[in-house]
Design a protein around this motif. Structure first.
Motif, mmCIF file in Angstrom:
data_model
loop_
_atom_site.group_PDB
_atom_site.id
_atom_site.type_symbol
_atom_site.label_atom_id
_atom_site.label_comp_id
_atom_site.label_asym_id
_atom_site.label_seq_id
_atom_site.Cartn_x
_atom_site.Cartn_y
_atom_site.Cartn_z
ATOM 1 N N VAL A 196 0.807 -1.101 0.207
ATOM 2 C CA VAL A 196 0.071 0.112 -0.333
ATOM 3 C C VAL A 196 1.072 1.070 0.323
ATOM 4 O O VAL A 196 0.278 2.249 -0.897
ATOM 5 N N SER A 197 2.168 1.030 0.874
ATOM 6 C CA SER A 197 2.320 2.200 0.762
ATOM 7 C C SER A 197 3.482 2.688 -0.510
ATOM 8 O O SER A 197 3.903 3.613 -0.660
ATOM 9 N N ALA A 198 3.820 1.612 -0.679
ATOM 10 C CA ALA A 198 4.727 1.943 -2.566
ATOM 11 C C ALA A 198 3.410 1.990 -3.549
ATOM 12 O O ALA A 198 4.407 3.365 -3.716
ATOM 13 N N VAL A 199 2.263 1.829 -3.594
ATOM 14 C CA VAL A 199 1.707 2.106 -4.364
ATOM 15 C C VAL A 199 1.583 3.503 -4.126
ATOM 16 O O VAL A 199 1.377 4.263 -4.885
ATOM 17 N N GLY A 200 1.458 4.112 -2.744
ATOM 18 C CA GLY A 200 0.677 5.818 -2.100
ATOM 19 C C GLY A 200 1.990 6.351 -3.177
ATOM 20 O O GLY A 200 1.808 7.416 -4.155
ATOM 21 N N ALA A 201 3.593 5.984 -2.514
ATOM 22 C CA ALA A 201 4.571 6.851 -3.004
ATOM 23 C C ALA A 201 4.639 6.793 -4.623
ATOM 24 O O ALA A 201 5.108 7.686 -4.724
ATOM 25 N N VAL A 202 4.292 5.662 -5.609
ATOM 26 C CA VAL A 202 4.744 5.491 -6.867
ATOM 27 C C VAL A 202 2.931 6.776 -7.396
ATOM 28 O O VAL A 202 3.814 7.694 -8.117
ATOM 29 N N PHE A 203 2.402 6.437 -6.866
ATOM 30 C CA PHE A 203 0.570 7.063 -7.111
ATOM 31 C C PHE A 203 1.256 8.920 -7.350
ATOM 32 O O PHE A 203 0.699 9.443 -7.892
ATOM 33 N N HIS A 204 1.848 9.065 -5.977
ATOM 34 C CA HIS A 204 1.953 10.037 -5.772
ATOM 35 C C HIS A 204 3.694 10.484 -7.110
ATOM 36 O O HIS A 204 2.795 12.037 -7.288
ATOM 37 N N ASN A 205 3.872 9.592 -7.251
ATOM 38 C CA ASN A 205 4.833 10.885 -8.014
ATOM 39 C C ASN A 205 4.459 10.439 -9.276
ATOM 40 O O ASN A 205 4.681 11.356 -10.199
ATOM 41 N N LEU A 206 3.831 10.027 -9.593
ATOM 42 C CA LEU A 206 3.187 10.127 -11.509
ATOM 43 C C LEU A 206 1.892 11.064 -10.519
ATOM 44 O O LEU A 206 1.923 11.956 -12.412
ATOM 45 N N GLY A 207 1.475 11.311 -10.335
ATOM 46 C CA GLY A 207 -0.125 12.354 -9.961
ATOM 47 C C GLY A 207 1.316 14.113 -10.269
ATOM 48 O O GLY A 207 1.496 14.726 -11.222
ATOM 49 N N GLN A 208 2.209 13.927 -9.494
ATOM 50 C CA GLN A 208 3.443 15.032 -9.649
ATOM 51 C C GLN A 208 4.054 15.142 -10.896
ATOM 52 O O GLN A 208 4.301 16.190 -11.784
ATOM 53 N N LEU A 209 4.233 14.237 -11.721
ATOM 54 C CA LEU A 209 4.896 14.644 -12.949
ATOM 55 C C LEU A 209 3.572 14.306 -13.900
ATOM 56 O O LEU A 209 4.099 14.732 -14.790
ATOM 57 N N GLY A 210 1.943 14.231 -14.039
ATOM 58 C CA GLY A 210 1.172 14.167 -14.868
ATOM 59 C C GLY A 210 1.104 16.036 -14.680
ATOM 60 O O GLY A 210 1.146 16.361 -15.563
ATOM 61 N N VAL A 211 1.153 17.377 -13.417
ATOM 62 C CA VAL A 211 1.446 18.312 -13.827
ATOM 63 C C VAL A 211 1.821 18.405 -14.497
ATOM 64 O O VAL A 211 2.680 19.644 -15.252
ATOM 65 N N ALA A 212 3.720 18.095 -14.559
ATOM 66 C CA ALA A 212 5.305 18.674 -14.823
ATOM 67 C C ALA A 212 4.637 18.669 -16.475
ATOM 68 O O ALA A 212 4.945 19.032 -17.669
ATOM 69 N N ALA A 213 4.015 17.600 -16.842
ATOM 70 C CA ALA A 213 4.012 17.037 -17.901
ATOM 71 C C ALA A 213 2.579 17.729 -18.652
ATOM 72 O O ALA A 213 3.078 18.458 -19.933
ATOM 73 N N LEU A 214 1.996 18.246 -17.894
ATOM 74 C CA LEU A 214 0.996 20.005 -18.345
ATOM 75 C C LEU A 214 2.278 21.317 -18.526
ATOM 76 O O LEU A 214 2.220 22.263 -19.465
ATOM 77 N N ILE A 215 2.572 21.114 -17.787
ATOM 78 C CA ILE A 215 3.842 22.518 -17.524
ATOM 79 C C ILE A 215 4.909 23.101 -19.109
ATOM 80 O O ILE A 215 5.207 23.064 -19.933
#
Lengths: 168, 129
Positions: A105-124
């Motif tokens: 659960v923790s690993a999935v949380g960490a991975v998706f946290h970074n994916l979310g941030q990467l998504g915002v970065a992709a918009l920029i």
């Protein structure tokens, strides 16, 4: 019971902020935003296992808002929020599926946290630039996610030992 | 409940499968990023719009100025490009290793220098790409 829960909630919020501050003090990868220890997720994991989803959602929003207000600034708010929401959703879902421990659960949380941030970065900066950041972000999320999962698991285990009433 | 099932803090097989899957994705991504050709030209983008192209063989300083005051100084010297200064809050782009030459073979960010706060990104591209 209500007062006790309110006190615990306050403690958890404070702990999340302190961990967020500590994290700023130990940059593990200069030049690579988003590669960090993810200590704040310890508190969310704890809350998710010791309390409930609703409280954890409130805690996540508070953590994101207060941390960006106090330490990282408004620019980081969008990243943290996207990461926080995606991460918590993924953790809640995985926790419901049987067969996964707090480590997963923790690993999935960490991975998706970074994916979310990467998504915002992709918009920029566009998807291509963001994509080249994916491997290092995933790898760091896997490592830190497993570590925080172990720590949160140990804390919850100790808590269960000390408070037999928590064992149902 | 928790007494009968395995305790939630003990690693399970599914955990390991999941972690393996994540590692695989990271590995494939890394293989893709590192297989990108390392050329000797750079493209500078502001947002997703092309700002300027430059050749790494020509030493120069490129000032990337935006209307709202955002400013980055990119230096090209000795066949390498690096961000010398930026008025963004976190200065991550300055800490990133130079593009071009031997240093860019195993960069964490592949062919890119990225300044997220200023929305500036610099890509290393091959000739004619």
């Amino acid at each position: 019971m209500k007062a006790k829960q309110a006190a615990h909630f306050g403690l958890l919020t404070a702990t999340a902020l302190i961990l967020g501050y500590l994290e700023q003090l130990v940059p593990i990868a200069p030049g690579l935003p988003g590669v960090k220890l993810g200590l704040g997720n310890l508190v969310l994991l704890y809350s998710l296992y010791a309390y409930n989803i609703r409280q954890t959602v409130v805690l996540m929003v508070l953590k994101v808002l207060l941390c960006s207000l106090l330490f990282s600034g408004p620019v980081a708010l969008l990243y943290s929020l996207a990461g926080g929401i995606l991460s918590l959703m993924a953790m809640v879902l995985l926790k419901r599926i049987s067969g996964f421990s707090i480590i997963g659960v923790s690993a999935v949380g960490a991975v998706f946290h970074n994916l979310g941030q990467l998504g915002v970065a992709a918009l920029i900066v566009g998807p291509l630039a963001a994509l080249s950041y994916l491997p290092i972000l995933m790898l760091s999320a896997i490592i830190t996610g497993v570590l925080t999962g172990f720590i949160a698991g140990s804390v919850l285990k100790a808590r269960n030992l000390f408070e037999p009433s928590n064992r149902k | 409940m928790q007494n009968r099932k395995a305790p939630f803090w003990r690693v399970t097989k599914r955990d390991l499968l999941l972690l393996g899957g994540f590692l695989l994705i990271a590995g494939l991504g890394a293989a893709y990023v590192f297989s990108q050709s390392h050329g000797d030209r750079i493209r500078i983008y502001v947002g997703s719009a092309l700002y300027q192209e430059a050749d790494l063989s020509e030493d120069q300083v490129i000032l990337i100025q935006q209307e709202d005051g955002k400013e980055n100084r990119l230096v090209i010297a000795n066949g390498q490009a690096y961000m010398e200064s930026a008025n963004c809050p976190n200065r991550d782009c300055i800490a990133q290793t130079p593009l071009g030459g031997e240093d860019s073979q195993l960069r964490a960010l592949g062919n890119w220098i990225i300044c997220l706060p200023n929305q500036v990104s610099v890509e290393l591209v091959a000739e004619g790409e």
